[in-house]
Enzyme design. Structure first.
Site, mmCIF file in Angstrom:
data_model
loop_
_atom_site.group_PDB
_atom_site.id
_atom_site.type_symbol
_atom_site.label_atom_id
_atom_site.label_comp_id
_atom_site.label_asym_id
_atom_site.label_seq_id
_atom_site.Cartn_x
_atom_site.Cartn_y
_atom_site.Cartn_z
ATOM 1 N N GLY A 45 -0.612 38.673 -4.967
ATOM 2 C CA GLY A 45 -0.106 37.947 -3.621
ATOM 3 C C GLY A 45 -1.159 36.963 -2.984
ATOM 4 O O GLY A 45 -2.339 36.793 -3.551
ATOM 5 N N THR A 46 -0.843 36.576 -2.000
ATOM 6 C CA THR A 46 -1.644 35.644 -0.962
ATOM 7 C C THR A 46 -2.296 36.328 0.140
ATOM 8 O O THR A 46 -1.546 37.061 0.767
ATOM 9 C CB THR A 46 -1.100 34.297 -0.672
ATOM 10 N N LYS A 53 -1.870 40.362 3.843
ATOM 11 C CA LYS A 53 -1.563 39.992 2.281
ATOM 12 C C LYS A 53 -0.018 40.032 2.184
ATOM 13 O O LYS A 53 0.713 40.917 2.287
ATOM 14 C CB LYS A 53 -2.235 41.318 1.650
ATOM 15 N N LEU A 109 -6.706 33.007 3.107
ATOM 16 C CA LEU A 109 -8.090 33.474 2.763
ATOM 17 C C LEU A 109 -8.543 33.574 1.173
ATOM 18 O O LEU A 109 -9.736 33.655 0.837
ATOM 19 C CB LEU A 109 -8.392 34.945 3.432
ATOM 20 N N GLY A 110 -7.401 33.765 0.390
ATOM 21 C CA GLY A 110 -7.643 33.853 -0.934
ATOM 22 C C GLY A 110 -6.203 34.300 -1.582
ATOM 23 O O GLY A 110 -5.194 34.435 -1.081
ATOM 24 N N GLU A 111 -6.407 34.105 -2.937
ATOM 25 C CA GLU A 111 -4.873 34.503 -3.928
ATOM 26 C C GLU A 111 -5.460 35.119 -4.978
ATOM 27 O O GLU A 111 -6.534 35.002 -5.416
ATOM 28 C CB GLU A 111 -4.523 33.204 -4.258
ATOM 29 N N GLY A 112 -4.526 36.140 -5.263
ATOM 30 C CA GLY A 112 -4.783 36.920 -6.477
ATOM 31 C C GLY A 112 -3.613 37.116 -7.217
ATOM 32 O O GLY A 112 -2.561 36.644 -6.857
ATOM 33 N N GLY A 113 -3.545 38.177 -8.222
ATOM 34 C CA GLY A 113 -2.748 38.544 -9.141
ATOM 35 C C GLY A 113 -1.402 39.105 -8.069
ATOM 36 O O GLY A 113 -0.225 38.986 -8.549
ATOM 37 N N ASP A 171 -9.613 49.992 -10.347
ATOM 38 C CA ASP A 171 -9.928 48.375 -10.272
ATOM 39 C C ASP A 171 -11.181 47.843 -9.369
ATOM 40 O O ASP A 171 -11.222 47.282 -8.650
ATOM 41 C CB ASP A 171 -8.764 47.816 -9.425
#
Length: 410
Positions: free
Chosen positions: A81-82, A104, A75-79, A199
């Site tokens: 994790g995935t 996640k 669904l998405g990736e960020g700082g 955040d």
């Protein structure tokens, strides 16, 4: 579940066990401690507290849910994790209901990654609100750290605002999302043990099938100041373009730091522009620097509203929303409104635009034309030198010392 701590640690601490640990460590500083009712992790703990509403999963179960973390389930990736889409089948385990979820998988980056994972479990394990994403479960097995959330069908606010392939959000829907996100922050700030989100940004605001806004990703959240403390001192973390200037300069964190970040997001929703955009001319790359001087100028503010919103809002509604953003973005933290003030200011805006949402019936709605605050007439005499940058005072401690509670008089 396997072992996610040292060999002599239990897989999950109970609240009673945690209380015993705290008694042994009573001499440590406040920032190192938590009690069973406080959503703050212990710095020496490697395992989360157990919560009745949060399910401990095995790694095998989550592999089953996500079809072994198939790439097309991402669904998405960020700082941190995935995130994968998954589906809990009622045959997975007795007592589990069938439902779609988001899983996640945190990057294996050692202690810091673990702490952020643990913070999410311990905050979202206790906090429940319609505008916070629901934590369904977690996995802590060997060096694997995973979180299981409710599935948010519409994805992030960021995608809806800035992806060219996505239909633009209407004015009324943007105001509805702003109100929902504001309610989530207000809940955190007004909790028995206040929480600073730290955040707040468009990518962390997720939308369900009805476009209800829910705050996600609590990895950087901090317990707010206690007692006579005025702020929390912490290492500066967050996202450039959203962090409050005083926090970036000093590391002093307060609830008003979140209010500034909310102002940035509200400005993004009003303008359709990113907080930082290097593709724009140099004077327009930082959204706050470019737009804030125009927010309090009736002749200029309509020039910065997202052109895709043309004919969807009244001039009065635009002025109210822009004025709110203006005060949220004040350089002086004390001039920013409380999030409870922000909620009261946004509620009457739910009946503008394409009128898909019924008008608010709160006292704030009745007083909104006079400044957006309940009992406005009673407090009006306390506002002095009203205008941009004014320092305003209210006799009611529930109102902010500046911003919508006393200053937004025209």
């Amino acid at each position: 579940m396997g072992n996610c701590g040292t060999r002599d640690e239990a897989a999950v601490f109970t609240p009673q066990a945690q209380a015993q640990q705290l008694q042994k460590k009573h001499s440590r500083s406040v920032s190192d401690l938590s009690d069973p009712s406080t959503p703050r992790f212990r710095d020496d703990s490697r395992t989360p507290i157990s919560y009745a509403q949060v399910i401990p999963f095995t790694l095998f179960e989550l592999e089953t849910i996500t079809k072994s973390f198939r790439p097309d389930y991402i669904l998405g990736e960020g700082g941190f994790g995935t995130v994968y889409k998954g589906y809990i089948d009622d045959n997975l385990r007795v007592g589990l209901k069938s439902l779609p979820v988001a899983v996640k998988v945190l990057n294996k980056e050692g202690l810091q990654g673990h702490r952020e994972w643990l913070t999410e479990v311990n905050f979202l394990g206790q906090l429940r609100h319609p505008n916070l994403v629901k934590l369904i479960g977690y996995c802590c097995e060997d060096d694997h750290r995973l979180l299981v959330y409710e599935f948010m069908l519409r994805g992030s606010l960021e995608n809806h605002l800035f992806r060219k392939t996505t239909a633009p959000l209407s004015w009324s829907r943007r105001m509805m999302i702003a109100l929902g996100a504001a309610k989530g922050l207000a809940f955190l700030h007004n909790a028995e043990r206040p929480v600073i989100y730290r955040d707040f940004k468009t990518s962390n605001i997720l939308l369900d099938s009805d476009y209800t806004a829910k705050l996600s990703d609590f990895g950087l959240a901090k317990a707010g100041p206690q007692g006579d403390e005025t702020h929390v001192s912490t290492r500066v973390m967050g996202t450039y373009g959203y962090a409050a200037p005083e926090y970036v300069m000093t590391g002093h964190l307060t609830a008003r730091s979140d209010v500034y970040s909310f102002g940035v997001v509200l400005l993004e929703m009003l303008t359709g522009r990113k907080s930082v955009d290097k593709t724009r001319p140099s004077k327009e790359q930082n959204l706050v620097d470019w737009a804030r001087p125009k927010l309090n100028d009736k002749r200029k503010l309509l020039q910065i509203i997202d052109p895709r919103l043309e004919n969807q809002y009244s001039v009065r509604a635009a002025q109210k929303a822009c004025s709110l953003a203006y005060y949220c973005l004040s350089q002086n933290p004390k001039a920013r409104p409380l999030m409870s003030d922000v909620v009261e200011t946004l509620e009457p805006l739910q009946c503008t635009g394409d009128a898909l949402i019924p008008c608010a019936t709160t006292t704030a709605g009745a007083a909104f034309a006079m400044g957006g605050v309940p009992d406005y007439r009673m407090h009006r005499r306390f506002a002095k030198n009203v205008g941009p940058g004014a320092i305003c005072r209210s006799p009611n401690p529930n109102y902010s010392p500046g911003g919508p509670a006393a200053c937004r008089v025209r």
